[in-house]
Design a protein around this motif. Structure first.
Motif, short mmCIF file in Angstrom:
data_model
loop_
_atom_site.label_atom_id
_atom_site.label_comp_id
_atom_site.label_asym_id
_atom_site.label_seq_id
_atom_site.Cartn_x
_atom_site.Cartn_y
_atom_site.Cartn_z
N PRO A 47 51.74 43.76 47.37
CA PRO A 47 50.94 44.37 46.29
C PRO A 47 51.25 43.79 44.91
N GLU A 48 52.41 43.14 44.76
CA GLU A 48 52.73 42.55 43.46
C GLU A 48 51.91 41.27 43.21
N LYS A 49 51.66 40.53 44.28
CA LYS A 49 50.84 39.33 44.16
C LYS A 49 49.35 39.68 44.14
N TYR A 50 48.96 40.55 45.05
CA TYR A 50 47.54 40.90 45.20
C TYR A 50 47.25 42.18 44.43
N ILE A 51 47.12 42.01 43.12
CA ILE A 51 46.88 43.16 42.23
C ILE A 51 45.38 43.35 42.04
N GLU A 52 45.02 44.48 41.45
CA GLU A 52 43.60 44.82 41.27
C GLU A 52 42.85 43.76 40.47
N PRO A 58 41.48 48.01 43.83
CA PRO A 58 42.88 48.31 44.14
C PRO A 58 43.28 47.75 45.51
N ASN A 59 44.56 47.40 45.65
CA ASN A 59 45.06 46.74 46.86
C ASN A 59 44.68 47.51 48.13
#
Length: 206
Positions: A47-52, A58-59
């Motif tokens: 979730p830190e790489k694939y952020i909104e 939202p992830n």
């Protein structure tokens, strides 16, 4: 490298990107559900790489969205699948004649190729002769080997398709909603209509 470049048509079922990737990577046109799960797992686990801001939603919402077989894939999904398979993915756009290369920075040694017409992805392969069965297709190419020859053949085919206008101008094409028959212009209007109504069955018309 012997043979000719051919366009292998992938069914139009909203999962053409995934099935095209499945074909060039594994000679399997029925990988969509599995590859959607691969993408959801990759996005959900980082979730830190694939952020909104990157995903456009939202992830958690994105992970549910990409598992829906009516939803289309694009650049985000191609970059994840390139990493999953450990190969570059070259996507040729017929309208612009541009090639978007995914995974190039990873120094992978192999590459596969797709063809995009504005709405749909098909697969590129090298066939030993015109009309040869698909089981003889070569779809994986060495980046440091035969790739130059394959690239020039691919670009030639893209230029021919562009000359024939075998693409959809997604900014200006006209669609009709299959559920309520309203007429729409361009990808943005179609996306807005889908968001407001939940309708996702569009047909192109002129």
């Amino acid at each position: 490298m012997e043979g000719i470049i051919v366009r292998r048509v992938i069914p139009s079922d909203n999962s053409c990107l995934f099935n095209a990737v499945g074909y060039v990577m594994e000679h399997d046109k029925h990988k969509a559900q599995e590859l959607r799960q691969v993408i959801a797992a990759a996005v959900g686990s980082d979730p830190e790489k694939y952020i909104e801001a990157f995903l456009g939603k939202p992830n958690e919402e994105y992970c549910a969205w990409i598992l829906d077989s009516d939803k289309w894939g694009g650049a985000i999904e191609l970059s994840i699948l390139s990493e999953y398979y450990g190969r570059e993915i070259a996507a040729y756009d017929i309208q612009t004649m541009r090639c978007d290369l995914y995974g190039q920075e990873k120094k992978y040694t192999e590459r596969v190729m797709l063809l995009y017409d504005g709405l749909h992805y098909d697969a590129f392969s090298i066939s030993p002769f015109d009309g040869a069965p698909e089981e003889f297709d070569q779809t994986i190419f060495c980046v440091n080997g035969s790739i130059r020859t394959v690239e020039s053949q691919a670009l030639k085919l893209v230029q021919e398709e562009n000359r024939k206008r075998s693409y959809t101008d997604t900014a200006n094409f006209t669609l009709r909603c299959g559920q309520c028959s309203i007429g729409l212009v361009g990808q943005k209007e179609a996306a807005d209509h889908a968001r407001q109504t939940g309708h996702v069955n569009f047909q192109e018309y002129r």
